[in-house]
Design an enzyme around this catalytic site. Structure first.
Site, mmCIF file in Angstrom:
data_model
loop_
_atom_site.group_PDB
_atom_site.id
_atom_site.type_symbol
_atom_site.label_atom_id
_atom_site.label_comp_id
_atom_site.label_asym_id
_atom_site.label_seq_id
_atom_site.Cartn_x
_atom_site.Cartn_y
_atom_site.Cartn_z
ATOM 1 N N ASP A 63 3.998 -6.152 -1.118
ATOM 2 C CA ASP A 63 2.779 -6.298 -1.688
ATOM 3 C C ASP A 63 2.487 -7.653 -2.221
ATOM 4 O O ASP A 63 3.202 -8.281 -3.177
ATOM 5 C CB ASP A 63 2.280 -5.235 -2.541
ATOM 6 C CG ASP A 63 2.106 -3.784 -1.601
ATOM 7 O OD1 ASP A 63 1.253 -3.858 -0.729
ATOM 8 O OD2 ASP A 63 2.958 -3.095 -1.981
ATOM 9 N N GLU B 296 -5.911 6.039 2.748
ATOM 10 C CA GLU B 296 -4.552 5.312 2.489
ATOM 11 C C GLU B 296 -4.422 5.422 0.897
ATOM 12 O O GLU B 296 -5.007 4.681 0.248
ATOM 13 C CB GLU B 296 -4.114 4.001 2.878
ATOM 14 C CG GLU B 296 -3.934 4.174 4.516
ATOM 15 C CD GLU B 296 -3.468 2.532 4.929
ATOM 16 O OE1 GLU B 296 -3.515 2.498 6.181
ATOM 17 O OE2 GLU B 296 -3.161 1.878 3.897
#
Lengths: 396, 263
Positions: B61, B50
């Site tokens: 995040d 990824e």
């Protein structure tokens, strides 16, 4: 407008719900709770009671006679949100959403704040309703707005400093979102402007529409007619959408005033609708200040409350549908508006509505004396004394 | 959808072997180090990579990946440049499927169709877009379908059963299961509640399941690999890059991935 249209997730091409999967359930739950609450007479009665006896509504509509004479054009009227409890319009929404959070059974509230007005309003209603409260605030804003930081702490809130990115409102929203993703089961995110994913822009607009509804009625009573023009400052745009919304179907010219910072040409500004283009940030599709690669730009404004690279999606729609117009007023011009109202009327405005005051004065001069111009005076200026003194070269 | 990705999941499923998926942010620790890091991930044992598309506001995040995004954005690593980096890595022999992961605005800015077309031309296999649920993905989803790109939906512990079915309906290769409510790297995978969560998903779909968020140790990977079709490690790889220092990033990543993947 029908109830279904009011809860549509989109405003033309704008709005929607661009969110991490973890938060989808919470948004659906909030939407359902709000749909039920807005139809529940008991909820409305409780909110109305608190708005009247706690917030101090209805706020006055004031005819600014000396400012009108100075400009020599249209009659200038001020909708006095600066006289609401805590000194700004922010409490209208904070009160409504806190009651919704209680209805959802969520004991913890988080909020973001720029100027600190929404943080103070949220901390205030949380104290009154006995809810736990954490307010995310950029460290640059904490520096600019130390008085409001102290107010929040006195009210029992935790103020969480945010040191990432530009250290202002945008980054405080990112951090509040991260908290919400982590604590969604127990926590309601009390967003302070008409931004964010559906249903927030609709909820915030509805709770702030009390401004325009009252002003509309008061204009009819005091001026005997609707205003010809309504002017309000736009950061995220909650006071502006609250003022504008009840006039959208009337023949009233609507003008939103954004922060031009050091000048739109310098790139150091927060004039999203004037200089931006559509994109997706903080869960909604709307105008953004962004670079050609879709990275969000840092913003600048003398007023912390307007320092945001996005804007409420309904404003993007009002712009593209040409129902409202949007202009930019720079820092120096805002200070002129600030001084003009202070000296002419003995009302010290916050720096945010000072942008609207400056532009409204220019527009009033172009109008006839039998025309009426309404300004949303969204908050009072006590919090900005240090900033204004600094800008004028005065050491306090 | 990406046939390479689908075949990989089908084969490993048949063999009863869980895949190891490794995340890194494009442009971290630097533009120059990105291709060596990608090759090191593969050499260390990653079955799928990824690659994070840098964004100024990565709101889902945690601190580690936020920092990596910030460094990459400050160097001006755009979505266009992410494609160039994958082209360069492919030219140097990178074989494993590469999924782009990140936020929607850079994609929207480049254009849904242009993004998917460029992805196909560059050797990218699909997209995981954190803030693009299927309800908002119409145009991009169509562009992905037209350009052999997999669109990978995320499923969270807060996702209702009926919605899992809806998410599975738009998936092609696999579902990305977020192991905990929270941001990336912020808390450890909840291995006690994971079996029930995965069972709830399997009751709705037969798609392969990848589990991510909070996986950082070999023990985590082994436990998740017994329960799911793939384990995803992200923040811990960024931390391994940090620990190795800018010059040793590729070597540090390779050693960490060899260790954590058990390959």
């Amino acid at each position: 407008m029908t109830a279904e249209a009011a809860l549509s997730p989109r405003f033309g091409d704008f709005g929607g719900r661009y969110i991490p999967e973890t938060l989808v359930g919470a948004h659906e739950e909030l939407e359902a709770a709000y749909e039920a609450a807005r139809r529940d007479p008991a909820f409305q009665a409780e909110l109305d009671h608190l708005l009247t006896h706690y917030v101090g509504r209805a706020t006055p509509l004031y005819f600014a006679e000396r400012l009108t004479a100075e400009c020599g054009g249209a009659r200038i009227w001020l909708k006095r949100e600066d006289l609401a409890h805590t000194g700004a319009h922010k409490i209208n929404n904070a009160m409504g959403q806190a009651l919704l959070a209680k209805r959802l059974g969520k004991p913890r509230i988080i909020a973001e704040t720029g100027a600190g007005q929404h943080g103070v309003a949220t901390a205030t209603v949380c104290a009154m309703l006995d809810l736990e409260c954490a307010v995310y605030m950029g460290t640059e804003d904490i520096r600019r707005q130390s008085l409001n930081v102290f107010r929040m702490k006195m009210l029992g809130a935790t103020v969480v400093p945010v040191d990432s990115g530009s250290k202002t409102l945008k980054d405080a929203i990112n951090e509040a979102m991260r908290d919400w993703v982590t604590n969604v089961e127990t926590t309601h995110y009390l967003i302070g402007s008409a931004i964010g994913p559906h249903p927030f822009p609709t909820i915030v607009r509805d709770f702030q529409s009390v401004i325009g509804k009252e002003a509309r009625q008061q204009m009819l009573e005091q001026a005997g007619k609707l205003p010809d023009v309504a002017v309000a400052c736009v950061g995220g745009g909650s006071n502006a959408i609250g003022l504008f919304h009840p006039f959208v179907d009337d023949p009233v010219r609507l003008i939103g005033v954004e922060a031009g910072g050091e000048g739109v040409r310098t790139g150091k500004h927060s004039a999203t609708l004037v200089a931006g283009r559509p994109g997706v940030l903080h869960g909604t599709k709307t105008y953004l200040l962004q670079d050609p690669d879709g990275q969000i730009l840092e913003t600048h404004s003398i007023s912390a409350g307007l320092d945001y690279p996005g804007v409420g999606p309904e404003h993007s729609w009002l712009k593209t549908s040409e129902r409202a117009e949007y202009v930019a007023v720079d820092d120096e011009q805002a200070l002129e508006g600030f001084k003009a109202l202070t000296r002419a009327e003995g009302i010290i405005p916050a720096l945010e509505p000072s942008h609207a005051i400056y532009h409204a004065m220019q527009v009033a001069r172009e109008l006839r004396p039998d025309q009426d111009l309404l300004i949303g005076l969204s908050g009072r200026g006590d919090k900005d004394m240090h900033t204004v003194a600094g800008a004028l070269g005065v050491t306090l | 959808m990406s046939s390479r990705l689908r075949e990989l999941f089908a084969t490993s499923h048949a063999e009863g072997r869980a895949l190891f998926v490794a995340y890194t942010t494009a442009g971290y620790p630097s533009r120059e180090q990105t291709v060596p890091v990608l090759l090191a991930l593969e050499a260390g044992g990653a079955d799928v990579i990824e690659l994070g598309m840098p964004f100024t506001d990565p709101m889902a995040d945690g601190a580690t990946i936020q920092h990596a995004n910030q460094v990459a954005v400050e160097q001006g690593v755009s979505l266009r440049e992410c494609f160039s980096l994958v082209r360069a890595a492919r030219a140097q022999g990178l074989k494993v499927p590469v999924l782009f992961m990140g936020y929607y605005n850079p994609i929207l800015s480049l254009g849904d169709e242009a993004t998917a077309a460029e992805a196909q031309a560059s050797g990218v296999d699909g997209f995981i877009v954190v803030d693009l649920p299927p309800e908002e993905a119409g145009d991009f989803l169509a562009a992905c379908r037209a350009h052999d790109q997999s669109f990978v939906p995320l499923v969270a512990p807060t996702t209702a059963d009926a919605r899992i079915k809806k998410l599975a309906a738009v998936a092609d290769a696999f579902l990305y299961c977020v192991s905990v409510t929270g941001t990336t790297g912020s808390r450890a995978v909840a291995t006690d509640t994971l079996p029930a969560f995965l069972a709830r998903i399997r009751a709705q779909t037969e798609l392969p399941l990848a589990v991510g968020f909070g996986i950082s140790t070999r023990e985590h990977v082994e436990r998740v690999s017994k329960l799911a079709d793939a384990a995803v490690v992200g923040s811990a790889i960024i931390a391994a890059i940090d620990a190795a220092g800018p010059e040793g990033a590729a070597q540090g990543v390779r050693e960490y991935v060899e260790d954590v993947s058990g390959r």
